[in-house]
Structures are given as C-alpha cells and as structure tokens.
Design an enzyme around this catalytic site. Sequence first.
Site, PDB file in Angstrom:
ATOM      1  N   LYS A   9      -5.614   4.380   1.149  1.00  0.00           N
ATOM      2  CA  LYS A   9      -4.333   3.673   1.178  1.00  0.00           C
ATOM      3  C   LYS A   9      -3.529   3.979   2.440  1.00  0.00           C
ATOM      4  O   LYS A   9      -2.607   3.245   2.788  1.00  0.00           O
ATOM      5  CB  LYS A   9      -3.534   4.012  -0.085  1.00  0.00           C
ATOM      6  N   HIS A  46       3.389   3.219  -5.296  1.00  0.00           N
ATOM      7  CA  HIS A  46       1.980   2.871  -5.456  1.00  0.00           C
ATOM      8  C   HIS A  46       1.714   1.404  -5.162  1.00  0.00           C
ATOM      9  O   HIS A  46       0.653   1.048  -4.646  1.00  0.00           O
ATOM     10  CB  HIS A  46       1.491   3.208  -6.864  1.00  0.00           C
ATOM     11  N   GLU A  96      20.900  -4.448  -9.952  1.00  0.00           N
ATOM     12  CA  GLU A  96      22.073  -3.654  -9.578  1.00  0.00           C
ATOM     13  C   GLU A  96      22.687  -4.169  -8.279  1.00  0.00           C
ATOM     14  O   GLU A  96      23.902  -4.104  -8.083  1.00  0.00           O
ATOM     15  CB  GLU A  96      21.704  -2.176  -9.450  1.00  0.00           C
TER      16      GLU A  96
END
Length: 389
Positions: free
Chosen positions: A350, A309, A140
């Site tokens: 994380k 993620h 895009e």
Amino acid sequence: MSKANEKLPDLLAEAVLKESAPVPQDLVEVDGIDYSKPEATDMRASDLINSMKKMGFQASTLGEACEIVDKMRSWRGKHIDELEEHDKKGSFDENGYQKTTIFIGYTSNLISSGLRETLRFLVQHNMVSAIVSTAGGIEEDLIKCLAPTYLGDFTLSGSTLRDQGMNRIGNLLVPNDNYCKFEEWIVPILDKMLEEQEDYVAKHGKDCLDANTDVDSPIWTPSKMIDRLGKEINDESSVMYWAHKNKIPVFCPSITDGSIGDMLFFHTFKASPKQLRLDIVSDIRKINSWSMESSRAGMIILGGGLIKHHIANACLMRNGADYAVYINTGQEFDGSDAGARPDEAISWGKIKAGAKSVKVYCDATVVFPLIVAATFANGRPLLKPEETN
C-alpha cells in the site's frame, strides 16, 4: 580509560566505561532553538519547524512530515502534450504538467474541531485531489453552516449533558437542536434526489442501474450525494461546498454511519415504498481508478481506521503510494490499523518500499495547522524538481 579509573575492577570498567565505536560522519547532532537569538523571536511556522528538526522525538518527525509534504506537492512530471493519448490521466497542474494525486483523509472529530478551517483552506485552493472521510466528517461540516459547535470540557457529566440535550465530542459541545436543523435542511434535498432518481429510471429503463457512465445522472453514489449536499449548502465556510465547486471528489464508504444515516433511515418511512439508493460499488471503482491513473500518489492521513485504510487500499491498486504522512496517536501493540506504522503498509503493497513516509504521533489539531502553515500556506515557491527526488 582515564588514569583516574585504572584501579577499578575489570568487570566494573567494562560494564560502565565501555568505549564507544567511532561516531559515523553522517550522524546529525541534537540541537534546539536558541531563543536568545533575534531570529528566534516570533518565528514563521516554516522556520520554527526547520529549527525543530534536530530536537529529536516527535519534533523531528514533524520536520520530516513537512519535508515529505513539500516533496509531495512539488513533484512535477511530463507536460500533457508530451504524453501518448492513453497516458493523459492523473493530476495535472495549471501549466499542464503531471503532479502528485494527493489523497487526504480525516475523521469526523477533526471537522467538529477548529481544524475544519485548515482543511477548508486546502480544498478551497485546490491543494488536494481527493478526500476520504467518515459520515461525521461530512455532516458536521454541513451542520456548522446551520449552527455552531462550542468549547466545553472533557470532564462534563454525560448524564447531565443528556438531560440538557447537549452532545459531547471530547471537549466540544454540540446542541441536539443542531441535528434537528440538519434534518429540516436535508430532508427536502433527499426528497428531490429521490424524485430525480425515479424520473431518470422511468426515462432510461432499469438498464441504467447497470454500470452507469453518465457521471451527472441521479443514479446516486455516496460521492455524488456528498457533491450534491456541497452544492445545496452554498456556504463558503464549508469544506463540502469547496469540494463541489472545485470538483474534488469526497469518498465516504461509511456514509450511513452517522446523522446522514439516520436521515436516510427516517426517509425510508417517509418515501415508502420508494427508496433512495446509493451505489457504493461505483465509488470503490472510482477511487481505485483515480489511484491507478495517478502519475504519483500521496497520502495525508489525519486519524485512523476507515479513512486511513480506504486510501491505503486504493493505493494498493497502483502497487503503493509514493509519499505518506500519518498523524495519529494510535499504538501498534494491539494490531489496529490506526496504530500501524507506514512500514506495515509497505508489507501489504500500500506504500512503495522506496517511498518517503513518516508517522507523527500527536493530536492532529496540534500539528497539522503547523504543517499546513509551513508547507501549503508558506507563501513560498514550490521546490525545484531536483529537490523533490
């Protein structure tokens, strides 16, 4: 209890007029903006957000997000000359001091929106270290260099738009002709990339398909392909152009999930039996290595799902990010990754347990321009080292 309520039944008095415990001295009083004051007229973004910090709800989390972004971008470590040779890794500022490796992730709808210009500013001025996006976030951006996207309405009829060859993204409209123009632009590039790949393999033999240390080789990975497209578009309005120019890697593990995937699929028929190949394993090694080598790591996540993620999992390789700002509208009751708060990522390693992190529940097109205006684009000096701890 006041004397006025002495005759109330004990049960009622205990239920309704329960005495409060002493208020802790460190509690902050709720406060807002007094627009009757001269300083509240036509406020700077940084002053506005600073005034919103005590409002509560998402206004306060927005203020917290700005504080974290400022600390993320201001942190400085040792000078490169002070480091052992094996420690000279990660990100460094223009003066040679260690700085935070900032991973920014965004979904394709945000590039379709006018947030593209905000993201381009960050990349153009080297304010982020690496990008993760979906295929739509790549194509895009490139398509907008060929033809515009238009404002529409959320309520427009899908069947009517289909008859008109108009594609709807929320309240945005993309003429289908835009994708035809994209095909005309990208196919010759894919032809050239395939030719370069075939020539390189013929010259170096099939062993060059093993772990390849030649970063400029046409043994293509998604990030190498995106870099090439950024070079070929040669348009300063493009995020990908500036990523190429400033050598900021763009990772897209879902590169085939969009119009680029359609073009790659069509190209297999055009080029058969030859085929352009993309090595996704090299890219996962690259982004994870970037994370492992970073002195400090920060995440700015606009949206959810794959982009969220992929960055978080890369930060797992260094036992967690030091800073994290999430912006999306996802709720956690369904167990989705998009809805998960930073605390869930801490449980996976994380995000570090002691990291500075926040989630702002809001449409990124509303709050991220404010965050950038109040931090990256505020025109003020970076925080001093003692203010970033």
